[in-house]
Design an enzyme around this catalytic site. Structure first.
Site, PDB file in Angstrom:
ATOM      1  N   LYS A   1     -14.246 -16.808  30.583  1.00 36.45           N
ATOM      2  CA  LYS A   1     -14.732 -16.266  29.318  1.00 36.45           C
ATOM      3  C   LYS A   1     -16.153 -15.732  29.509  1.00 36.45           C
ATOM      4  O   LYS A   1     -16.994 -16.401  30.078  1.00 36.45           O
ATOM      5  CB  LYS A   1     -14.729 -17.358  28.243  1.00 36.45           C
ATOM      6  CG  LYS A   1     -13.344 -17.947  27.989  1.00 36.45           C
ATOM      7  CD  LYS A   1     -13.400 -19.220  27.170  1.00 36.45           C
ATOM      8  CE  LYS A   1     -12.013 -19.829  27.022  1.00 36.45           C
ATOM      9  NZ  LYS A   1     -12.027 -21.120  26.295  1.00 36.45           N
TER      10      LYS A   1
ATOM     11  N   GLY B   1      -8.399 -20.226  24.654  1.00 34.77           N
ATOM     12  CA  GLY B   1      -8.113 -21.088  23.512  1.00 34.77           C
ATOM     13  C   GLY B   1      -8.981 -22.331  23.534  1.00 34.77           C
ATOM     14  O   GLY B   1      -9.861 -22.479  24.380  1.00 34.77           O
TER      15      GLY B   1
ATOM     16  N   LYS C   1     -18.192 -17.497  21.382  1.00 35.59           N
ATOM     17  CA  LYS C   1     -18.209 -18.908  20.957  1.00 35.59           C
ATOM     18  C   LYS C   1     -19.175 -19.734  21.794  1.00 35.59           C
ATOM     19  O   LYS C   1     -19.739 -20.715  21.305  1.00 35.59           O
ATOM     20  CB  LYS C   1     -16.798 -19.483  20.992  1.00 35.59           C
ATOM     21  CG  LYS C   1     -16.145 -19.527  22.379  1.00 35.59           C
ATOM     22  CD  LYS C   1     -16.354 -20.843  23.092  1.00 35.59           C
ATOM     23  CE  LYS C   1     -15.734 -20.799  24.480  1.00 35.59           C
ATOM     24  NZ  LYS C   1     -15.930 -22.064  25.219  1.00 35.59           N
TER      25      LYS C   1
ATOM     26  N   ASN D   1     -22.051 -26.020  26.660  1.00 36.82           N
ATOM     27  CA  ASN D   1     -22.865 -25.151  25.810  1.00 36.82           C
ATOM     28  C   ASN D   1     -23.528 -25.952  24.690  1.00 36.82           C
ATOM     29  O   ASN D   1     -24.742 -25.858  24.478  1.00 36.82           O
ATOM     30  CB  ASN D   1     -21.985 -24.041  25.221  1.00 36.82           C
ATOM     31  CG  ASN D   1     -21.456 -23.101  26.282  1.00 36.82           C
ATOM     32  OD1 ASN D   1     -22.197 -22.351  26.889  1.00 36.82           O
ATOM     33  ND2 ASN D   1     -20.162 -23.160  26.525  1.00 36.82           N
TER      34      ASN D   1
END
Length: 377
Positions: free
Chosen positions: A122, A150, A214, A279
């Protein structure tokens, strides 16, 4: 049945890919290899280190990344990329975003034209603003490229906790006529098991944008939690962060609806709700005042959202999309902006209409008071 009633759609039978190569022996690559092997596929996992490959084959564990997870005994590992790819029907590429281009260039030497390759990384490449599949396309121009994304923490996935993910590939005209033969459908069937549910999408852009943005929103949530703010604040950041995702996806040709699915809202909710996410964990530590060099006890931990903070905001500026949360995180990480001052500025932005179609912009009274030197807070 009257003339306006359509018959129920039949369930179509798809064919799994029998032999899958998973490139990347980190936590996520190992988890994906375990998922595919559990689903009955013949899986070879490529890892750079011979010692890791030997240990997986001997003990059925990846002690470097998933030490408490027993891997399927039929899963094989190798440190030879050519061996991993030999005879593969499909490939999953699961290396860190900073390594995706160089690894794709190596993979290109050993795969047949038209082979389906699912990108399981990602992010957005700095400087170019390219999505991960676009980066890989420049290096492997003759493959069918898609993405798997996902709400999937690697350890939970590998342990067999119920998990779901979206498999996204562009649909050709032939795919529309026979969707069960599409690369998306065949990958979905190849990975599905009692614990791993798959969903299919043809919106590659929307799926990839969700996965990249995200990470940045999760850092924001961690920062606010670490700074002592509570659940209201996190809920706002998640909701408005999803609005930023939608705006960027739409500007790049994706669907806003895709962002409400697993690869957007699902992944965002997971990553912003647990310190298991690197994160959010980084954000927590920074919010508590820990210098970046001392985070993670001084270990060199790769946090994708740090890279994404730059690449996402650069891309948003390029296409004219306002992403104030991502801009704030980027400024705190890379622009010497004080954390609390940055989020105070975020909370005193002009008042907007929340529905996308409602065009309204009001001056924020808190901002007006501050500019006039009146202490309101």
């Amino acid at each position: 049945m009257n003339a306006l009633t359509l018959p129920p759609r039949p369930s179509l039978q798809s064919r799994p890919y029998d032999r899958i190569a998973v490139i990347g022996g980190g936590a996520w690559g190992t988890a994906l290899a375990s998922v595919a092997a559990t689903a009955g596929r013949d899986v070879t996992l490529y890892t750079r280190r011979t010692a890791v490959a030997d240990a997986i084959n001997a003990t059925h564990r990846n002690d470097a990344y998933l030490p408490d997870v027993a891997l399927p005994p039929q899963l094989c590992a190798t440190a030879d990329l050519q061996v991993a790819l030999a005879g593969a029907d499909a490939v999953m590429l699961a290396v860190p975003s900073r390594a995706i281009r160089s690894m794709a260039a190596q993979v290109a030497k050993f795969i047949a034209p038209g082979l389906p390759v699912a990108i399981c990384t990602k992010g957005i490449e700095p400087a170019t603003g390219l999505l991960m599949t676009q980066v890989v396309e420049q290096e492997i121009g003759n493959a069918r490229l898609g993405a798997i994304s996902g709400p999937t923490f690697a350890r939970e996935t590998a342990l067999g906790h119920p998990t779901a993910a979206t498999v996204a590939f562009p649909f050709t005209y032939a795919d529309r006529l026979s969707p069960h033969e599409s690369a998306a459908a065949r990958f979905a069937i190849s990975l599905s098991s009692a614990a791993f549910q798959t969903y299919i999408s043809d919106d590659l852009v929307g799926v990839e944008i969700g996965g990249a943005v995200k990470n940045v929103i999760a850092i924001a949530c961690g920062m606010m939690t670490g700074a002592g703010f509570a659940e209201n604040t996190r809920a706002v950041l998640i909701t408005r962060g999803m609005a930023e995702m939608k705006a960027l996806a739409e500007a790049l040709g994706g669907s806003r609806e895709t962002v409400t699915g697993l690869s957007g809202a699902g992944d965002l909710t997971l990553t912003c709700s647990s310190a298991t996410s690197r994160n959010m964990s980084l954000g927590l530590q920074l919010g508590q005042g820990t210098p970046r060099a001392d985070c993670f006890e001084g270990r060199a931990v790769v946090v994708e959202g740090e890279v994404n903070a730059v690449s996402v905001t650069d891309l948003a500026r390029r296409v004219g999309v306002s992403m104030p949360i991502c801009e704030t995180v980027n400024a705190i990480l890379n622009g010497n902006l004080d954390l609390k001052a940055g989020f105070h500025k975020l909370w005193t932005r002009p008042i907007e209409g929340e529905p996308k179609g409602l065009e309204i912009l009001l001056a924020n009274p808190v901002h007006i008071a501050a500019t006039q030197g009146i202490q309101k807070l």
